[in-house]
Design a protein around this motif. Structure first.
Motif, PDB file in Angstrom:
ATOM      1  N   ASP A 136       0.766  -1.505   0.022  1.00 45.03           N
ATOM      2  CA  ASP A 136       0.039  -0.069   0.121  1.00 45.03           C
ATOM      3  C   ASP A 136       0.844   1.251  -0.027  1.00 45.03           C
ATOM      4  OD1 ASP A 136       1.008   0.240   2.599  1.00 45.03           O
ATOM      5  OD2 ASP A 136      -0.630  -0.736   3.589  1.00 45.03           O
ATOM      6  N   ASN A 137       0.548   2.538   0.222  1.00 55.38           N
ATOM      7  CA  ASN A 137       1.153   3.540  -0.020  1.00 55.38           C
ATOM      8  C   ASN A 137       1.617   4.186   1.759  1.00 55.38           C
ATOM      9  OD1 ASN A 137      -1.542   4.567   0.990  1.00 55.38           O
ATOM     10  ND2 ASN A 137      -1.482   6.358  -0.271  1.00 55.38           N
ATOM     11  N   VAL A 138       1.192   3.581   2.326  1.00 57.82           N
ATOM     12  CA  VAL A 138       1.594   3.791   3.937  1.00 57.82           C
ATOM     13  C   VAL A 138       3.265   3.719   4.056  1.00 57.82           C
ATOM     14  CG1 VAL A 138       1.472   3.224   6.299  1.00 57.82           C
ATOM     15  CG2 VAL A 138      -0.532   3.012   4.900  1.00 57.82           C
ATOM     16  N   PRO A 139       3.903   5.013   4.274  1.00 62.11           N
ATOM     17  CA  PRO A 139       5.298   5.079   4.327  1.00 62.11           C
ATOM     18  C   PRO A 139       6.073   4.080   5.362  1.00 62.11           C
ATOM     19  CG  PRO A 139       4.433   7.236   4.455  1.00 62.11           C
ATOM     20  CD  PRO A 139       3.360   6.216   4.716  1.00 62.11           C
ATOM     21  N   ILE A 193      -4.689  -1.960  -6.921  1.00 61.18           N
ATOM     22  CA  ILE A 193      -5.919  -2.352  -7.770  1.00 61.18           C
ATOM     23  C   ILE A 193      -6.975  -1.876  -6.765  1.00 61.18           C
ATOM     24  CG2 ILE A 193      -5.116  -4.577  -8.767  1.00 61.18           C
ATOM     25  CD1 ILE A 193      -5.833  -5.916  -6.386  1.00 61.18           C
ATOM     26  N   ALA A 194      -7.036  -0.931  -5.686  1.00 65.33           N
ATOM     27  CA  ALA A 194      -7.944  -0.586  -4.949  1.00 65.33           C
ATOM     28  C   ALA A 194      -7.659   0.737  -4.558  1.00 65.33           C
ATOM     29  CB  ALA A 194      -8.506  -1.216  -3.671  1.00 65.33           C
ATOM     30  N   ASP A 195      -8.691   1.615  -3.924  1.00 67.21           N
ATOM     31  CA  ASP A 195      -8.189   3.010  -3.427  1.00 67.21           C
ATOM     32  C   ASP A 195      -7.515   3.127  -1.996  1.00 67.21           C
ATOM     33  OD1 ASP A 195      -8.269   5.481  -2.268  1.00 67.21           O
ATOM     34  OD2 ASP A 195     -10.438   5.908  -2.795  1.00 67.21           O
ATOM     35  N   ASN A 196      -6.390   3.779  -1.872  1.00 70.81           N
ATOM     36  CA  ASN A 196      -5.575   3.280  -0.610  1.00 70.81           C
ATOM     37  C   ASN A 196      -6.114   4.352   0.576  1.00 70.81           C
ATOM     38  OD1 ASN A 196      -3.408   1.659  -1.002  1.00 70.81           O
ATOM     39  ND2 ASN A 196      -2.525   2.942  -2.665  1.00 70.81           N
ATOM     40  N   SER A 197      -6.890   5.050   0.068  1.00 72.88           N
ATOM     41  CA  SER A 197      -7.562   6.107   1.142  1.00 72.88           C
ATOM     42  C   SER A 197      -8.236   5.399   2.230  1.00 72.88           C
ATOM     43  CB  SER A 197      -8.450   7.146   0.518  1.00 72.88           C
ATOM     44  OG  SER A 197      -9.618   6.509   0.159  1.00 72.88           O
ATOM     45  N   SER A 256      -9.606  -0.850   4.023  1.00 76.25           N
ATOM     46  CA  SER A 256     -10.078  -2.124   3.311  1.00 76.25           C
ATOM     47  C   SER A 256      -9.021  -2.133   1.921  1.00 76.25           C
ATOM     48  CB  SER A 256     -11.580  -2.146   3.098  1.00 76.25           C
ATOM     49  OG  SER A 256     -12.014  -1.157   2.450  1.00 76.25           O
ATOM     50  N   GLY A 257      -9.149  -0.874   1.419  1.00 72.66           N
ATOM     51  CA  GLY A 257      -8.331  -0.795   0.157  1.00 72.66           C
ATOM     52  C   GLY A 257      -7.041  -1.072   0.234  1.00 72.66           C
ATOM     53  N   ARG A 258      -6.238  -0.491   1.302  1.00 80.85           N
ATOM     54  CA  ARG A 258      -4.893  -0.736   1.515  1.00 80.85           C
ATOM     55  C   ARG A 258      -4.736  -2.352   1.784  1.00 80.85           C
ATOM     56  NH1 ARG A 258      -5.596   3.939   4.411  1.00 80.85           N
ATOM     57  NH2 ARG A 258      -5.705   3.000   6.461  1.00 80.85           N
ATOM     58  N   ALA A 259      -5.594  -2.943   2.386  1.00 78.83           N
ATOM     59  CA  ALA A 259      -5.377  -4.607   2.623  1.00 78.83           C
ATOM     60  C   ALA A 259      -5.337  -5.119   1.139  1.00 78.83           C
ATOM     61  CB  ALA A 259      -6.693  -4.913   3.341  1.00 78.83           C
ATOM     62  N   VAL A 260      -6.239  -4.635   0.327  1.00 70.70           N
ATOM     63  CA  VAL A 260      -6.485  -5.241  -0.978  1.00 70.70           C
ATOM     64  C   VAL A 260      -5.188  -5.156  -1.823  1.00 70.70           C
ATOM     65  CG1 VAL A 260      -7.385  -5.381  -3.339  1.00 70.70           C
ATOM     66  CG2 VAL A 260      -8.764  -5.315  -1.315  1.00 70.70           C
ATOM     67  N   ASN A 261      -4.345  -4.045  -1.635  1.00 72.34           N
ATOM     68  CA  ASN A 261      -3.225  -3.565  -2.523  1.00 72.34           C
ATOM     69  C   ASN A 261      -1.985  -4.285  -2.152  1.00 72.34           C
ATOM     70  OD1 ASN A 261      -4.491  -1.809  -4.404  1.00 72.34           O
ATOM     71  ND2 ASN A 261      -4.365  -0.090  -2.766  1.00 72.34           N
TER      72      ASN A 261
END
Length: 289
Positions: free
Chosen positions: A205-208, A254-258, A261-266
């Motif tokens: 995901d996009n979490v640093p 493939i999902a929204d990182n906002s 749940s989206g971060r989990a998919v990514n």
């Protein structure tokens, strides 16, 4: 005394009937549970078959579009040659060189027609091979939660996507014990097809990443991919020459990182079985008689 005796007999009969009815009820309940489980499995299998059919329909439409474009090119060349031949009929003299050039053009068109026909057959065979591979993978992983493992065909490649919660702990690239079962089943199918080469991709995901031995999401995605590759090589004996490890970091979501749940998919690892062009063109070769 006769009255007491009759009452005892009646009570005994009642108890016997109650006991028999209770056993029959339990038996019927067990049978209902068994039938219900079978019905649920049939529904899941039906859903899988429908998804596979949809994937193949998309592939078929893609190939039909490509073949239609080739057919248009052939038709265009035929029309141009017909125009040239018609024009040449009006000339009193055609040189031998011109006649030979026309003959070669027509021969080339015929060869292209045959090539298109062979290409159609080879595409059908390639689709069949991919579909057989997908069915083998889904059969091997039929007891794994669908939300954790996804298998699909897209643009002639087979994708096996495994969620990071099944493979790794958060922020870690150490493969968990429970992941061994999944990787072992995938390796069994891949080992049965030794001609296949594949890419293992790490995605985040996009979490640093903050501190520690991992520099950033690029670093984490690459380390996760190489961890899986090492397991497949060392534990399940897949030839390392068949594998490539790569990291995509956070840049192919493939999902929204906002949201969570989206971060989990990514956060996932993908095994990408790429189309082998050399093998594909071997399908075009005619067998030696």
């Amino acid at each position: 005394m006769n009255k007491s005796y009759l009452m005892a007999i009646a009570a005994g009969s009642f108890l016997f009937v109650s006991c028999v009815s209770g056993k029959k009820l339990k038996k019927e309940q067990a049978r209902y549970s068994e039938l219900n489980s079978f019905y649920t499995k049939v529904q899941q299998d039906l859903k899988t078959c429908r998804e596979d059919a949809e994937a193949m329909a998309r592939l078929k439409a893609q190939y039909e579009s490509e073949i239609a474009n080739l057919n248009k090119q052939v038709a265009f060349l035929k029309d141009n040659n017909n125009v040239v031949v018609t024009q040449l009929k009006d000339l009193s003299v055609i040189s031998s060189a011109q006649a030979e050039s026309i003959k070669k053009s027509m021969d080339n068109i015929g060869a292209k027609d045959l090539y298109i026909q062979d290409l159609q057959k080879s595409m059908a065979r390639k689709d069949s091979l991919n579909m057989a591979l997908v069915m083998n993978l889904k059969s091997a992983l039929n007891d794994i939660n669908d939300s954790d493992v996804e298998i699909k065909v897209e643009k002639s490649a087979v994708y096996i996507s495994i969620s990071d919660k099944m493979l790794f702990k958060t922020g870690s690239y150490d493969v968990s014990d429970k992941a061994m079962t999944v990787l072992g089943k995938v390796a069994q199918v891949l080992n049965s097809r030794p001609e296949i080469e594949f890419l293992v991709e790490g995605h985040t995901d996009n979490v640093p990443i903050k501190g520690g031995p991992i520099a950033d999401n690029w670093d984490l995605s690459v380390k996760r991919a190489t961890s899986v590759v090492r397991i497949l090589q060392n534990q399940f004996k897949i030839d390392p020459k068949r594998m490539t490890a790569g990291g995509r970091s956070e840049y192919l979501p493939i999902a929204d990182n906002s949201d969570a749940s989206g971060r989990a998919v990514n956060r996932r690892t993908r095994i990408v079985i790429l189309p082998q062009l050399d093998q594909f063109f071997k399908l075009l070769e005619k067998p030696q008689s």
